[in-house]
Design a protein around this motif. Structure first.
Motif, PDB file in Angstrom:
ATOM      1  N   CYS A  33       0.864  -1.181   0.000  1.00 46.83           N
ATOM      2  CA  CYS A  33       0.000   0.000   0.000  1.00 46.83           C
ATOM      3  C   CYS A  33       0.897   1.226   0.000  1.00 46.83           C
ATOM      4  CB  CYS A  33      -0.882  -0.015   1.250  1.00 46.83           C
ATOM      5  SG  CYS A  33      -1.837   1.500   1.469  1.00 46.83           S
ATOM      6  N   GLU A  36       0.897   8.245   0.210  1.00 46.43           N
ATOM      7  CA  GLU A  36       1.217   9.404  -0.622  1.00 46.43           C
ATOM      8  C   GLU A  36       2.064  10.451   0.117  1.00 46.43           C
ATOM      9  OE1 GLU A  36       0.298  10.126  -3.905  1.00 46.43           O
ATOM     10  OE2 GLU A  36      -0.353   8.048  -4.031  1.00 46.43           O
ATOM     11  N   TYR A  65      -7.011   3.886   5.747  1.00 44.62           N
ATOM     12  CA  TYR A  65      -6.969   3.191   4.468  1.00 44.62           C
ATOM     13  C   TYR A  65      -7.912   1.998   4.528  1.00 44.62           C
ATOM     14  CZ  TYR A  65      -2.795   5.751   3.071  1.00 44.62           C
ATOM     15  OH  TYR A  65      -1.918   6.739   2.730  1.00 44.62           O
ATOM     16  N   LYS A  66      -8.750   1.861   3.503  1.00 43.23           N
ATOM     17  CA  LYS A  66      -9.621   0.695   3.388  1.00 43.23           C
ATOM     18  C   LYS A  66      -8.932  -0.340   2.514  1.00 43.23           C
ATOM     19  CE  LYS A  66     -14.178   2.644   4.027  1.00 43.23           C
ATOM     20  NZ  LYS A  66     -15.511   2.787   3.447  1.00 43.23           N
ATOM     21  N   LYS A  70      -9.641  -6.961  -5.151  1.00 44.97           N
ATOM     22  CA  LYS A  70      -9.464  -6.522  -6.535  1.00 44.97           C
ATOM     23  C   LYS A  70     -10.554  -7.167  -7.404  1.00 44.97           C
ATOM     24  CE  LYS A  70      -4.435  -6.184  -6.245  1.00 44.97           C
ATOM     25  NZ  LYS A  70      -3.177  -6.666  -6.819  1.00 44.97           N
ATOM     26  N   ASP A  77      -6.509  -4.161  -2.871  1.00 47.02           N
ATOM     27  CA  ASP A  77      -6.932  -2.865  -3.396  1.00 47.02           C
ATOM     28  C   ASP A  77      -7.056  -1.913  -2.209  1.00 47.02           C
ATOM     29  OD1 ASP A  77      -7.695  -0.977  -5.217  1.00 47.02           O
ATOM     30  OD2 ASP A  77      -9.804  -1.578  -5.225  1.00 47.02           O
ATOM     31  N   PHE A  78      -6.129  -0.958  -2.092  1.00 49.72           N
ATOM     32  CA  PHE A  78      -6.097  -0.027  -0.977  1.00 49.72           C
ATOM     33  C   PHE A  78      -6.552   1.354  -1.430  1.00 49.72           C
ATOM     34  CE2 PHE A  78      -2.738  -3.135  -0.187  1.00 49.72           C
ATOM     35  CZ  PHE A  78      -3.088  -3.592   1.062  1.00 49.72           C
ATOM     36  N   SER A  79      -7.312   2.033  -0.581  1.00 46.08           N
ATOM     37  CA  SER A  79      -7.727   3.401  -0.896  1.00 46.08           C
ATOM     38  C   SER A  79      -7.825   4.205   0.396  1.00 46.08           C
ATOM     39  CB  SER A  79      -9.071   3.411  -1.630  1.00 46.08           C
ATOM     40  OG  SER A  79     -10.079   2.846  -0.821  1.00 46.08           O
ATOM     41  N   VAL A  80      -7.534   5.489   0.307  1.00 48.34           N
ATOM     42  CA  VAL A  80      -7.646   6.368   1.473  1.00 48.34           C
ATOM     43  C   VAL A  80      -9.127   6.644   1.695  1.00 48.34           C
ATOM     44  CG1 VAL A  80      -7.077   8.627   2.435  1.00 48.34           C
ATOM     45  CG2 VAL A  80      -5.389   7.408   1.054  1.00 48.34           C
ATOM     46  N   ALA A  81      -9.612   6.277   2.873  1.00 49.98           N
ATOM     47  CA  ALA A  81     -11.013   6.515   3.211  1.00 49.98           C
ATOM     48  C   ALA A  81     -11.204   7.918   3.767  1.00 49.98           C
ATOM     49  CB  ALA A  81     -11.501   5.478   4.218  1.00 49.98           C
TER      50      ALA A  81
END
Length: 133
Positions: A33, A36, A65-66, A70, A77-81
């Motif tokens: 992950c 940024e 991060y959630k 995929k 699959d990581f994303s900033v919540a």
């Protein structure tokens, strides 16, 4: 996502995540992950292991991060919540997540503790800022 997970933070702006069920084998699949523009100092998992909280070193703030699957069904699959605003005036030295996963707490090296909602709203601030004599 029922398998246990563990992580490691690196100064190359990544958090490495792997499943504990794979640790007995010779090969370990590592998920990466990217954090940024910063690197994580501390990482805490949510009670359901579907998200983790990172305390960012340079910005001295907290991000959630959630982790999701995929398109092929594999994890990674990581994303900033949510990114919490920088409210501590000095370095964050600790953080935790409530057992219910509904609150996050951070504390600084000047004895102030902030209780946050999962949306990044300050719910309470405990303690005073102390200054050196």
């Amino acid at each position: 996502m029922t398998a246990g997970t563990t992580n490691n933070t690196l100064q190359d702006r990544t958090v490495l995540v792997w499943s504990t069920k794979d640790l007995a084998g010779k090969e370990h699949k590592v998920l990466r992950c990217n954090v940024e523009y910063d690197h994580g100092m501390r990482v805490k998992w949510s009670p359901d292991s579907r998200a983790f909280v990172v305390q960012k070193a340079v910005q001295n703030c907290t991000e959630v991060y959630k982790m999701s699957k995929k398109a092929d069904g594999s994890l990674g699959d990581f994303s900033v919540a949510v990114t919490f605003p920088a409210k501590h005036q000095t370095d964050i030295i600790g953080m935790g997540i409530s057992a219910t996963g509904k609150f996050i707490a951070t504390c600084s090296d000047k004895t102030d503790l902030i209780v946050w909602s999962l949306t990044g709203e300050v719910l309470d601030r405990i303690g005073k800022l102390c200054t050196a004599p």
